[in-house]
Design an enzyme around this catalytic site. Sequence first.
Site, PDB file in Angstrom:
ATOM      1  N   LYS A 196       0.838  -1.201   0.000  1.00 40.79           N
ATOM      2  CA  LYS A 196       0.000   0.000   0.000  1.00 40.79           C
ATOM      3  C   LYS A 196       0.874   1.252   0.000  1.00 40.79           C
ATOM      4  CE  LYS A 196      -3.891   1.931   2.714  1.00 40.79           C
ATOM      5  NZ  LYS A 196      -4.775   1.638   3.873  1.00 40.79           N
TER       6      LYS A 196
ATOM      7  N   SER B 210      -9.455   1.304   2.887  1.00 40.20           N
ATOM      8  CA  SER B 210      -8.582   2.092   2.047  1.00 40.20           C
ATOM      9  C   SER B 210      -7.459   1.281   1.416  1.00 40.20           C
ATOM     10  CB  SER B 210      -7.971   3.233   2.883  1.00 40.20           C
ATOM     11  OG  SER B 210      -7.153   2.713   3.919  1.00 40.20           O
TER      12      SER B 210
ATOM     13  N   SER C  81      -9.862  -1.132   7.205  1.00 41.89           N
ATOM     14  CA  SER C  81      -9.358  -1.040   5.838  1.00 41.89           C
ATOM     15  C   SER C  81      -8.561  -2.238   5.354  1.00 41.89           C
ATOM     16  CB  SER C  81      -8.518   0.231   5.678  1.00 41.89           C
ATOM     17  OG  SER C  81      -9.346   1.371   5.813  1.00 41.89           O
TER      18      SER C  81
END
Length: 386
Positions: free
Chosen positions: A32, A109, A133
Site C-alpha cells: 500500500k 482504504s 481497511s
Amino acid sequence: MRDPWNAFMPYPDADVGHAAIGPLSGLRLAVKDLFDVAGYPTAAGNAAVLAGSGIKTSTAPLVQTLLDAGACFVGKTNTDELAYSLIGGNIHFGMPINPRDPDLIPGGSSSGSAVAVAAGLADIGLGTDTSGSIRLPAAVNGLIGWRPTHGSLDNRALRPLAPSFDVPGIMTRSLEPMAALMSAVGMPAANDRPPSILVPEDIFATIDGAVADEMIASLRSTGMPVRRTNAIASFCLSDLALAFITILQREAWESNRTLFERSPEAIAPDIAARLLSGSRLDDEEVREAGRIRKLFSAEIDRLFCENVVVALPTLAMNPPRRDAELERFAAFRSACIKLLCLSGLGGCPQLAFPIVNCAGNVSLSLFGARSADRMLMNVARQLTAE
C-alpha cells in the site's frame, strides 16, 4: 506489469531486492502506498503529498522484514485518499476494479492491495487497518484479512491516520500463506488450550437473518464448542461506534492538519469534510469517547480471560455499487463501522475469511485477545477445513 484493475500506482519500476531463500520465497508482495519503499515516492492517495514526497531512500522496516523473508516486491498499490475511507475511491488516481464483481466497490482504504491479490497479481497484500481497511476490502474481494494486535507490527516509515487505531495488516487468498506471514513477522505461538467460540446475539441481529443463521450453522458444524451470549460488552454498538469515530476524527485531523491548512483544495470534498469534523470536536467529547474506550477495553479483557474467541460477521451489509451515490457510501461505512470498530477500541486482533458454504460466499471474522493472533489462525483452519 499489466494492470487492468488499477490496483497499482503508475510509478516507474525501481529495483527492490529480496532474500533468495526464506519462508516467503515465491510469494509476490504488493505494498500500500502508505509505506515507504526505497526508490519510490509515497503519495498516500493524494496528489499534493505525492508532489512533496520525493523518492524515498529507505524502506519501511516491516516491508524490509517481508523482503528479508523472501517475498518479492511487485509494486505500490492504490489507496483511498489519506487512507481515510472504506470505499476504495480516489479522485486523484481512480477506483480499483473489484475482480470478483466489477460493479461493486473494491472496499478501502487498502483497496489496491486487496484487488492485486484478488486478481492474482500478488500473493501478499500489505495494507493498513484503522477502521476496517484490511478486513472490509478482504471481505468484499473474497480474501483472508488480518488486523493484528495493535502495536505488534513495526509501523515506522508508515504515514499515520489515527495512530491509536492504525495497524499494518495483510491480505492473502488462503490461510497457508497468512500462517507463514504471521510466523515471519514474529507473532507468538498460540497456547495449547483450544478456545470456545462465542456468538454475540446483539451483533448477529444487525445483519440479514438468513445469513446469520447460515454463519452460526457453519460454526456449529465443526464440532467446536459454540455458545451464545446476549452481548460482549455493556455498551450498545451505536455508542461504541460514536466513541470510535470521535477519537478517529480527532486523530485524523491532527495527522493531516498541516496538509489541510497548506492545500485544502488538494483534498477531496468528502475527505476534507471529515477532517473538518475532527477539527471542530469539543475536548470534552473526545475525553468521553476515551472513557468509553477504556471501559470497553477492560470489559473485553475480562471476557477473553475465559479463553474464548468471538465470532462476528465481517460486514454489516452488502457492499454498494461503485457508481452509487455518496449517501449510499456513507450509510455503508456507518453500518460497517459498528462492527469493525470493536477490535480498534480493544486493540485486539481480528481475522476475516470467507465461509464458502454460505450463500454469497460471505465473510466471517474471529476476534480475540491481544497477542492471540495465531490462535485465531488455528480456529479459522478448523472452520474452513474440508
